[in-house]
Design an enzyme around this catalytic site. Structure first.
Site, PDB file in Angstrom:
ATOM      1  N   LYS A  13      52.502  61.361  14.270  1.00 41.48           N
ATOM      2  CA  LYS A  13      53.378  61.113  15.422  1.00 41.48           C
ATOM      3  C   LYS A  13      53.372  59.622  15.797  1.00 41.48           C
ATOM      4  O   LYS A  13      54.421  59.045  16.062  1.00 41.48           O
ATOM      5  CB  LYS A  13      52.912  61.933  16.644  1.00 41.48           C
ATOM      6  CG  LYS A  13      52.831  63.433  16.393  1.00 41.48           C
ATOM      7  CD  LYS A  13      52.357  64.177  17.618  1.00 41.48           C
ATOM      8  CE  LYS A  13      50.953  63.842  18.066  1.00 41.48           C
ATOM      9  NZ  LYS A  13      49.879  64.199  17.092  1.00 41.48           N
ATOM     10  N   ARG A  91      51.722  68.583  26.447  1.00 40.59           N
ATOM     11  CA  ARG A  91      50.745  69.291  25.616  1.00 40.59           C
ATOM     12  C   ARG A  91      50.380  70.641  26.188  1.00 40.59           C
ATOM     13  O   ARG A  91      49.591  71.359  25.572  1.00 40.59           O
ATOM     14  CB  ARG A  91      49.471  68.461  25.515  1.00 40.59           C
ATOM     15  CG  ARG A  91      49.479  67.488  24.363  1.00 40.59           C
ATOM     16  CD  ARG A  91      48.303  66.578  24.543  1.00 40.59           C
ATOM     17  NE  ARG A  91      47.595  66.364  23.341  1.00 40.59           N
ATOM     18  CZ  ARG A  91      47.667  65.229  22.631  1.00 40.59           C
ATOM     19  NH1 ARG A  91      48.422  64.249  23.009  1.00 40.59           N
ATOM     20  NH2 ARG A  91      46.953  65.113  21.547  1.00 40.59           N
ATOM     21  N   ARG A 130      41.471  57.154   9.207  1.00 34.35           N
ATOM     22  CA  ARG A 130      42.241  56.282  10.110  1.00 34.35           C
ATOM     23  C   ARG A 130      41.388  55.120  10.617  1.00 34.35           C
ATOM     24  O   ARG A 130      40.244  55.310  11.025  1.00 34.35           O
ATOM     25  CB  ARG A 130      42.754  57.089  11.295  1.00 34.35           C
ATOM     26  CG  ARG A 130      43.401  56.194  12.357  1.00 34.35           C
ATOM     27  CD  ARG A 130      44.274  56.922  13.309  1.00 34.35           C
ATOM     28  NE  ARG A 130      43.591  57.983  14.017  1.00 34.35           N
ATOM     29  CZ  ARG A 130      44.213  58.841  14.818  1.00 34.35           C
ATOM     30  NH1 ARG A 130      45.513  58.754  14.989  1.00 34.35           N
ATOM     31  NH2 ARG A 130      43.534  59.792  15.419  1.00 34.35           N
ATOM     32  N   ARG A 163      38.404  55.624  15.632  1.00 33.01           N
ATOM     33  CA  ARG A 163      38.512  56.211  16.968  1.00 33.01           C
ATOM     34  C   ARG A 163      37.348  57.166  17.181  1.00 33.01           C
ATOM     35  O   ARG A 163      37.044  57.963  16.291  1.00 33.01           O
ATOM     36  CB  ARG A 163      39.842  56.967  17.089  1.00 33.01           C
ATOM     37  CG  ARG A 163      40.842  56.220  17.959  1.00 33.01           C
ATOM     38  CD  ARG A 163      42.196  56.807  17.936  1.00 33.01           C
ATOM     39  NE  ARG A 163      42.271  58.197  18.389  1.00 33.01           N
ATOM     40  CZ  ARG A 163      43.407  58.851  18.519  1.00 33.01           C
ATOM     41  NH1 ARG A 163      44.551  58.247  18.251  1.00 33.01           N
ATOM     42  NH2 ARG A 163      43.428  60.109  18.919  1.00 33.01           N
ATOM     43  N   ARG A 174      39.994  69.375  18.382  1.00 34.10           N
ATOM     44  CA  ARG A 174      41.357  68.944  18.747  1.00 34.10           C
ATOM     45  C   ARG A 174      42.404  69.853  18.099  1.00 34.10           C
ATOM     46  O   ARG A 174      43.422  70.173  18.703  1.00 34.10           O
ATOM     47  CB  ARG A 174      41.579  67.488  18.337  1.00 34.10           C
ATOM     48  CG  ARG A 174      40.849  66.520  19.254  1.00 34.10           C
ATOM     49  CD  ARG A 174      40.706  65.135  18.644  1.00 34.10           C
ATOM     50  NE  ARG A 174      41.956  64.504  18.336  1.00 34.10           N
ATOM     51  CZ  ARG A 174      42.086  63.511  17.454  1.00 34.10           C
ATOM     52  NH1 ARG A 174      41.044  63.044  16.797  1.00 34.10           N
ATOM     53  NH2 ARG A 174      43.261  62.972  17.236  1.00 34.10           N
TER      54      ARG A 174
HETATM   55  P1  AP5 Z   1      48.862  58.947  13.217  1.00 38.21           P
HETATM   56  O1  AP5 Z   1      50.268  58.465  13.137  1.00 38.21           O
HETATM   57  O2  AP5 Z   1      47.882  58.098  13.948  1.00 38.21           O
HETATM   58  O3  AP5 Z   1      48.829  60.482  13.706  1.00 38.21           O
HETATM   59  P2  AP5 Z   1      49.052  61.115  15.129  1.00 38.21           P
HETATM   60  O4  AP5 Z   1      49.839  62.354  14.941  1.00 38.21           O
HETATM   61  O5  AP5 Z   1      49.596  60.090  16.082  1.00 38.21           O
HETATM   62  O6  AP5 Z   1      47.550  61.488  15.452  1.00 38.21           O
HETATM   63  P3  AP5 Z   1      46.712  61.347  16.781  1.00 38.21           P
HETATM   64  O7  AP5 Z   1      45.283  61.643  16.364  1.00 38.21           O
HETATM   65  O8  AP5 Z   1      46.925  60.029  17.442  1.00 38.21           O
HETATM   66  O9  AP5 Z   1      47.285  62.504  17.606  1.00 38.21           O
HETATM   67  P4  AP5 Z   1      46.640  63.213  18.782  1.00 38.21           P
HETATM   68  O10 AP5 Z   1      47.793  63.942  19.325  1.00 38.21           O
HETATM   69  O11 AP5 Z   1      45.441  64.039  18.487  1.00 38.21           O
HETATM   70  O12 AP5 Z   1      46.022  62.012  19.645  1.00 38.21           O
HETATM   71  P5  AP5 Z   1      46.481  61.291  20.977  1.00 38.21           P
HETATM   72  O13 AP5 Z   1      46.170  59.869  20.829  1.00 38.21           O
HETATM   73  O14 AP5 Z   1      47.849  61.711  21.374  1.00 38.21           O
HETATM   74  O15 AP5 Z   1      48.342  59.170  11.717  1.00 38.21           O
HETATM   75  C1  AP5 Z   1      47.010  59.569  11.449  1.00 38.21           C
HETATM   76  C2  AP5 Z   1      46.516  58.811  10.197  1.00 38.21           C
HETATM   77  O16 AP5 Z   1      47.291  59.233   9.073  1.00 38.21           O
HETATM   78  C3  AP5 Z   1      46.693  57.290  10.280  1.00 38.21           C
HETATM   79  O17 AP5 Z   1      45.627  56.675   9.629  1.00 38.21           O
HETATM   80  C4  AP5 Z   1      47.994  57.010   9.513  1.00 38.21           C
HETATM   81  O18 AP5 Z   1      47.977  55.746   8.924  1.00 38.21           O
HETATM   82  C5  AP5 Z   1      47.999  58.135   8.486  1.00 38.21           C
HETATM   83  N1  AP5 Z   1      49.341  58.632   8.168  1.00 38.21           N
HETATM   84  C6  AP5 Z   1      50.335  58.927   9.046  1.00 38.21           C
HETATM   85  N2  AP5 Z   1      51.425  59.392   8.395  1.00 38.21           N
HETATM   86  C7  AP5 Z   1      51.094  59.386   7.071  1.00 38.21           C
HETATM   87  C8  AP5 Z   1      51.803  59.764   5.888  1.00 38.21           C
HETATM   88  N3  AP5 Z   1      53.068  60.245   5.942  1.00 38.21           N
HETATM   89  N4  AP5 Z   1      51.177  59.643   4.711  1.00 38.21           N
HETATM   90  C9  AP5 Z   1      49.899  59.158   4.645  1.00 38.21           C
HETATM   91  N5  AP5 Z   1      49.172  58.778   5.718  1.00 38.21           N
HETATM   92  C10 AP5 Z   1      49.772  58.894   6.918  1.00 38.21           C
HETATM   93  O19 AP5 Z   1      45.476  61.974  22.038  1.00 38.21           O
HETATM   94  C11 AP5 Z   1      44.103  61.686  22.028  1.00 38.21           C
HETATM   95  C12 AP5 Z   1      43.423  62.426  23.186  1.00 38.21           C
HETATM   96  O20 AP5 Z   1      43.964  61.964  24.443  1.00 38.21           O
HETATM   97  C13 AP5 Z   1      43.622  63.965  23.211  1.00 38.21           C
HETATM   98  O21 AP5 Z   1      42.680  64.637  22.394  1.00 38.21           O
HETATM   99  C14 AP5 Z   1      43.430  64.251  24.717  1.00 38.21           C
HETATM  100  O22 AP5 Z   1      42.083  64.239  25.056  1.00 38.21           O
HETATM  101  C15 AP5 Z   1      44.095  63.032  25.388  1.00 38.21           C
HETATM  102  N6  AP5 Z   1      45.527  63.262  25.685  1.00 38.21           N
HETATM  103  C16 AP5 Z   1      46.597  62.558  25.182  1.00 38.21           C
HETATM  104  N7  AP5 Z   1      47.758  63.014  25.683  1.00 38.21           N
HETATM  105  C17 AP5 Z   1      47.426  64.040  26.534  1.00 38.21           C
HETATM  106  C18 AP5 Z   1      48.183  64.937  27.335  1.00 38.21           C
HETATM  107  N8  AP5 Z   1      49.527  64.876  27.370  1.00 38.21           N
HETATM  108  N9  AP5 Z   1      47.520  65.858  28.066  1.00 38.21           N
HETATM  109  C19 AP5 Z   1      46.158  65.931  28.052  1.00 38.21           C
HETATM  110  N10 AP5 Z   1      45.382  65.111  27.296  1.00 38.21           N
HETATM  111  C20 AP5 Z   1      45.996  64.185  26.549  1.00 38.21           C
END
Ligand code: AP5
Length: 221
Positions: A13, A91, A130, A163, A174
């Site tokens: 994402k 979420r 990552r 991270r 997660r």
């Molecule tokens: P990346 O693009 O970073 O993936 P992502 O889907 O963004 O993964 P996240 O881990 O950031 O998602 P998340 O939803 O768990 O975390 P968030 O920060 O929102 O890609 C991942 C890796 O793969 C990278 O190394 C990239 O280079 C590689 N990659 C990507 N695409 C690729 C491809 N096509 N081919 C090969 N490699 C590829 O949330 C973190 C925490 O914050 C949550 O756990 C929660 O505690 C809190 N939080 C955030 N939002 C909320 C909310 N709305 N409500 C409550 N808590 C929240």
């Protein structure tokens, strides 16, 4: 065009959101980044959110809704694109309902929900590889997009760090939380008549990007 980008942790994402925001001129709202910034700055929100994030749990809705209202209703920066791209929000059901209410209040429409599907084993590998630049936030992957100089960002040369929530047990938690609290929103949007488009995220970054832009064609101007 207002869009939600949904998918499990590691689906890409953030990677796709950054490309869309840059190439399609959208205002990207990334709640994970906003929270990490608050944690780093030690704000009251950051202090409350930290333990939840480190454990792979969701930050409570009350805090998230406050954050959402603040971000969406902030005085518009000059040049901020009018189209919103949500990455990591909503979420939970209360978050989705709050977003609907805020959109109505602001006279906005949610045009589409894009769901990026990736098998769990690949998600786990992506997250374990990552590395994020501590200076500019650019995301790399030691397995799939290795930096040219190991340990240093391709964009600015800054140090690459892991991270804290990418440790294997936290990633498993997660994923569980995603299946329990966030995946049911797909049905919520389908039932409310919002177009939901699933696409395969287990392809290379450009292929996924093109699949997303094709899916968004009906709403593109
Ligand atoms: P990346 O693009 O970073 O993936 P992502 O889907 O963004 O993964 P996240 O881990 O950031 O998602 P998340 O939803 O768990 O975390 P968030 O920060 O929102 O890609 C991942 C890796 O793969 C990278 O190394 C990239 O280079 C590689 N990659 C990507 N695409 C690729 C491809 N096509 N081919 C090969 N490699 C590829 O949330 C973190 C925490 O914050 C949550 O756990 C929660 O505690 C809190 N939080 C955030 N939002 C909320 C909310 N709305 N409500 C409550 N808590 C929240």
């Amino acid at each position: 065009m207002n869009v939600i980008l949904m998918g499990p942790p590691g689906a890409g994402k953030g990677t796709q959101g950054a490309l869309l925001a840059e190439r399609r001129a959208m205002t990207r709202i990334v709640t994970g980044d906003l929270l990490r910034e608050a944690v780093q700055r030690g704000t009251p929100l950051g202090q409350k959110a930290r333990a939840y994030m480190d454990a792979g749990e969701l930050v409570p809705d009350s805090l998230m809704l406050e954050l959402l209202r603040e971000v969406l209703t902030a005085p518009q920066d000059e040049g901020r694109p009018a189209d919103f791209l949500f990455d990591g929000f909503p979420r939970t059901l209360p978050q989705a309902q709050a977003l609907d209410a805020l959109f109505r209040e602001m006279g906005l429409t949610l045009d589409a929900v894009i769901v990026v599907d990736v098998p769990d084993d690949l998600l786990i590998r992506r997250l374990s590889g990552r590395r994020t630049c501590a200076s500019c936030g650019a995301v790399h992957n030691v397995y799939f997009q290795p930096p040219r100089v190991p340990g240093h960002c391709d964009s600015c040369g800054g140090p690459l760090v892991e991270r804290p929530d990418d440790a294997a047990p936290t990633v498993r938690r997660r994923l569980e939380v995603y299946r329990r609290d966030t995946e049911p929103l797909i049905q919520y949007y389908q039932r409310s008549g919002t177009p939901v488009r699933h696409l395969r995220g287990d392809r290379d970054v450009d292929q996924v990007y093109h699949a997303i832009t094709r899916a968004l064609e009906p709403w593109s101007t």
